[in-house]
Design a protein around this motif. Structure first.
Motif, mmCIF file in Angstrom:
data_model
loop_
_atom_site.group_PDB
_atom_site.id
_atom_site.type_symbol
_atom_site.label_atom_id
_atom_site.label_comp_id
_atom_site.label_asym_id
_atom_site.label_seq_id
_atom_site.Cartn_x
_atom_site.Cartn_y
_atom_site.Cartn_z
ATOM 1 N N PRO A 507 0.814 -1.224 0.000
ATOM 2 C CA PRO A 507 0.000 0.000 0.000
ATOM 3 C C PRO A 507 0.847 1.274 0.000
ATOM 4 C CG PRO A 507 -0.899 -1.577 1.523
ATOM 5 C CD PRO A 507 0.422 -2.107 1.107
ATOM 6 N N ARG A 508 1.985 1.252 0.720
ATOM 7 C CA ARG A 508 2.841 2.428 0.729
ATOM 8 C C ARG A 508 3.336 2.728 -0.679
ATOM 9 N NH1 ARG A 508 6.813 1.555 5.930
ATOM 10 N NH2 ARG A 508 5.214 1.667 7.574
ATOM 11 N N LEU A 509 3.794 1.667 -1.375
ATOM 12 C CA LEU A 509 4.306 1.879 -2.725
ATOM 13 C C LEU A 509 3.214 2.393 -3.651
ATOM 14 C CD1 LEU A 509 6.610 -1.232 -3.189
ATOM 15 C CD2 LEU A 509 7.300 1.129 -2.867
ATOM 16 N N ARG A 510 1.990 1.878 -3.488
ATOM 17 C CA ARG A 510 0.899 2.349 -4.335
ATOM 18 C C ARG A 510 0.608 3.838 -4.085
ATOM 19 N NH1 ARG A 510 -3.383 -2.659 -3.536
ATOM 20 N NH2 ARG A 510 -2.178 -4.250 -4.685
ATOM 21 N N ILE A 511 0.548 4.181 -2.806
ATOM 22 C CA ILE A 511 0.233 5.576 -2.465
ATOM 23 C C ILE A 511 1.352 6.506 -2.930
ATOM 24 C CG2 ILE A 511 -0.188 7.176 -0.569
ATOM 25 C CD1 ILE A 511 -1.527 4.831 0.909
ATOM 26 N N ILE A 512 2.611 6.108 -2.692
ATOM 27 C CA ILE A 512 3.749 6.949 -3.100
ATOM 28 C C ILE A 512 3.784 7.092 -4.614
ATOM 29 C CG2 ILE A 512 6.265 7.108 -3.143
ATOM 30 C CD1 ILE A 512 6.264 5.766 -0.384
ATOM 31 N N SER A 513 3.535 5.967 -5.340
ATOM 32 C CA SER A 513 3.553 6.021 -6.806
ATOM 33 C C SER A 513 2.466 6.957 -7.328
ATOM 34 C CB SER A 513 3.381 4.617 -7.384
ATOM 35 O OG SER A 513 4.424 3.770 -6.949
ATOM 36 N N THR A 514 1.269 6.820 -6.755
ATOM 37 C CA THR A 514 0.178 7.689 -7.196
ATOM 38 C C THR A 514 0.464 9.158 -6.848
ATOM 39 O OG1 THR A 514 -1.329 5.848 -6.772
ATOM 40 C CG2 THR A 514 -2.309 8.026 -7.077
ATOM 41 N N PHE A 515 1.028 9.379 -5.660
ATOM 42 C CA PHE A 515 1.345 10.730 -5.225
ATOM 43 C C PHE A 515 2.375 11.387 -6.148
ATOM 44 C CE2 PHE A 515 3.793 13.758 -2.667
ATOM 45 C CZ PHE A 515 2.770 14.585 -2.209
ATOM 46 N N LEU A 516 3.435 10.651 -6.485
ATOM 47 C CA LEU A 516 4.474 11.207 -7.353
ATOM 48 C C LEU A 516 4.010 11.307 -8.797
ATOM 49 C CD1 LEU A 516 7.689 9.479 -5.968
ATOM 50 C CD2 LEU A 516 6.920 11.825 -5.613
ATOM 51 N N HIS A 517 3.058 10.425 -9.198
ATOM 52 C CA HIS A 517 2.541 10.532 -10.554
ATOM 53 C C HIS A 517 1.706 11.807 -10.721
ATOM 54 C CE1 HIS A 517 1.311 9.141 -14.492
ATOM 55 N NE2 HIS A 517 0.037 9.332 -14.171
ATOM 56 N N VAL A 518 1.019 12.204 -9.654
ATOM 57 C CA VAL A 518 0.246 13.438 -9.693
ATOM 58 C C VAL A 518 1.180 14.664 -9.682
ATOM 59 C CG1 VAL A 518 -1.474 14.826 -8.454
ATOM 60 C CG2 VAL A 518 -1.739 12.362 -8.617
ATOM 61 N N HIS A 519 2.392 14.529 -9.119
ATOM 62 C CA HIS A 519 3.371 15.611 -9.072
ATOM 63 C C HIS A 519 4.477 15.311 -10.092
ATOM 64 C CE1 HIS A 519 1.323 15.942 -5.206
ATOM 65 N NE2 HIS A 519 1.702 17.226 -5.178
ATOM 66 N N PRO A 520 4.318 15.734 -11.338
ATOM 67 C CA PRO A 520 5.298 15.357 -12.364
ATOM 68 C C PRO A 520 6.671 15.990 -12.155
ATOM 69 C CG PRO A 520 3.767 16.967 -13.242
ATOM 70 C CD PRO A 520 3.242 16.562 -11.895
ATOM 71 N N PHE A 521 6.767 17.089 -11.412
ATOM 72 C CA PHE A 521 8.066 17.723 -11.182
ATOM 73 C C PHE A 521 8.761 17.159 -9.945
ATOM 74 C CE2 PHE A 521 5.638 20.900 -13.529
ATOM 75 C CZ PHE A 521 6.494 21.102 -14.597
ATOM 76 N N GLY A 522 8.186 16.136 -9.324
ATOM 77 C CA GLY A 522 8.808 15.517 -8.175
ATOM 78 C C GLY A 522 8.433 16.186 -6.875
#
Length: 581
Positions: A507-522
């Motif tokens: 779940p952490r990886l899913r949330i982090i991946s989704t979070f960073l995907h929404v922030h394209p500049f990191g």
């Protein structure tokens, strides 16, 4: 003194003719001079200088150099000595030298008239002329019955000579009768004629001064710009050619601006004005290129100055190093006291100048770093705006381009219609105008071809506009879908806390991946942890960073910013391989 004697000589010449040698000899004897004629011959053979009234003065020759008819200027420091003046009909006796000078009123401007009081009762106008004509030319005399008169001279300077006679006692002939004697009082008089002439002269001087100033201003005034001609078909065609020339463009654009401001634009010549404005718009690219060239030259000059300053700073460092090496005891002991003092003073001066140049160079570098950081921030904001609203901006740009092409198309249509109308009028013209008809047909064909090209370009832009609108709709749907996924993941994370689930990392990886995907500049690790700690407060920064570091194919760490704004950010790179394939 000599001036007064000369004046008395003048009075003697003016008042007594040379036919009376006795009177002439008596006057010269009173002045202490040897009686001599105008030719230099003695008038009296038995003349004794000691018998004269001016005893103690050596005889003077009236023909000696420096003794002229015009009296020399009298010094202000030398006391004025008045003497007896003999005239033909009267004699003037000077006042007591111990008495104060006679009082006078304030001199009116342009005064040429004097008041003469204290005249004898038997004085005539001829006597007044005889006494005062030796001062200067008399214009008019107004005599009163009460023993006074007003005398108007031709020049202002003669008034001062007339005032010299104030205080003299006048006696007619050798008579001692009271009616034949009097004491003259000469003073300034205010006359309307004098004031009028003075005002006229002042106005003339003021006019001359204004004329002189106007001439100077005309010489210093820049030349006036040439007048702007009125609109005509011929001037319009010439102006269109000038607008295409870079050297003539500034003058041509001024003429175009004047025409537009005058209201020369109407429905008939609107197309001509539109083509001229379009030609003016084509110069924007040239001006931008010139600006870029000048900016490049300025940057090169800055770089050259910085390099030269750095070289100068290196030489200053070497000079300071030489002074420091000379200050060491190994070499310092061999210098004298005066030499050590000079070396120490030179070293301090060199260090101060070195520090000033070093601060200047560091200031230039700080400015460059600030400019670079500002450029990076602007680029980041522009890229973010382009990523967020790129399709919408492109659609707006395409719409504007479509509108401009539509306006151009309407303009070409109007030109074609006007040419068709002119061609219909020319159809009835005799064959001698065939060349003009051929040029108009050629122009009509050219405009038709341009119209067809504009129509094709307009259709192409419309198709592209439709494609961009479809892409915009698809991107909006994709964004809405991702937002719904993020919202569902957030709700799922709230309903199932991370600390109580058996599988914590997925779940952490899913949330982090989704979070960073929404922030394209990191995002920074602190930002990621602050978001995760809303779901689980026991998550630490080191644990999340270690988890991201173990998956280099999915998460990458990058450095952004310049100088003090340098920051580490994590980005999601799981889809990069899919995009490239």
């Amino acid at each position: 003194m000599d001036g007064i004697r000369s004046m008395n000589m003048d009075s003697g010449q003016m008042g007594m003719p040379m036919s009376d040698p006795g009177a002439w000899a008596t006057a010269m004897n009173n002045l202490g001079m040897a009686p001599m004629s105008m030719t230099g011959q003695p008038l009296m053979s038995d003349f004794d200088p000691s018998l004269g009234m001016m005893t103690g003065i050596a005889p003077m020759n009236p023909m000696m150099p420096g003794l002229g008819i015009v009296p020399p200027p009298i010094s202000q420091d030398m006391p004025v000595v008045k003497e007896i003046i003999h005239c033909k009909s009267c004699t003037l006796f000077p006042p007591n030298p111990n008495l104060p000078p006679p009082a006078t009123r304030e001199r009116p401007p342009g005064c040429k008239t004097v008041f003469v009081g204290g005249l004898p009762e038997n004085a005539t106008e001829q006597l007044i002329v005889e006494v005062f004509e030796q001062c200067g030319e008399i214009v008019a005399i107004r005599k009163s019955k009460k023993n006074f008169c007003h005398i108007r001279f031709a020049e202002e300077c003669t008034v001062d000579k007339a005032l010299f006679l104030s205080g003299y006692r006048i006696r007619l002939g050798s008579s001692t009768d009271k009616k034949d004697t009097g004491r003259l009082h000469v003073d300034f008089a205010q006359a309307r004629d004098d004031l009028y002439e003075w005002e006229c002269r002042q106005r003339m001087l003021a006019r001359e001064e204004r004329h002189r100033r106007r001439i100077e201003e005309d010489l210093l005034r820049p030349p006036s710009p040439p007048p702007i001609v009125h609109y005509s078909e011929h001037e319009c065609s010439q102006l269109g050619e000038k607008l295409k020339d870079d050297s003539l463009f500034p003058d041509a654009i001024r003429v175009l601006l004047t025409w537009v401001e005058r209201g020369e634009v109407n429905r008939r010549n609107a197309n001509n004005f539109y083509s001229m404005i379009q030609s003016s718009n084509s110069h924007i690219r040239r001006l931008m290129n010139e600006k870029a060239t000048h900016e490049k030259e300025m940057e090169e000059a800055k770089e050259k100055f910085k390099n030269a300053l750095a070289g100068i700073l290196v030489q200053f460092e070497q000079i300071v190093s030489v002074f420091r090496a000379a200050s060491k005891q190994k070499a310092w002991d061999h210098f004298s006291k005066a030499q050590r003092k000079n070396l120490d003073m030179w070293r301090k001066q060199a260090e101060e100048i070195r520090n000033i140049h070093n601060e200047e160079l560091m200031g230039i570098r700080r400015e460059e770093e600030m400019e670079m950081s500002d450029d990076d921030m602007e680029d980041a904001s522009e890229s973010k705006d382009s990523d967020d609203s790129g399709p919408a901006a492109q659609v707006e740009a395409l719409k504007e381009e479509n509108d401009s092409l539509r306006c151009q198309l309407d303009a070409y249509r109007n030109e074609v219609e006007l040419l068709k109308q002119e061609q219909g009028k020319v159809a009835s013209v005799p064959p001698q105008h065939s060349e003009e008809e051929a040029t108009r047909r050629q122009q009509l064909s050219f405009l038709q071809q341009a119209l067809q090209g504009m129509q094709k370009q307009l259709l192409k832009i419309r198709d592209e506009l439709k494609q961009r609108e479809a892409e915009l709709e698809r991107s909006a749907e994709e964004k809405q879908r991702l937002e719904s996924q993020v919202q569902s993941l957030q709700e799922r994370g709230r309903s199932f806390p991370l600390a109580h689930t058996p599988q914590v990392r997925i779940p952490r990886l899913r949330i982090i991946s989704t979070f960073l995907h929404v922030h394209p500049f990191g995002a920074s690790i602190e930002y990621i942890c602050s978001y995760l700690q809303r779901l689980d407060t026991k998550i630490s920064t080191s644990e999340v960073e270690a988890l991201l570091a173990r998956l280099p194919c999915t998460f990458t760490q990058q450095l952004t910013g310049v100088g003090a704004s340098l920051e580490k950010r994590w980005k999601f790179c799981g889809f990069e391989g899919i995009k490239t394939t």
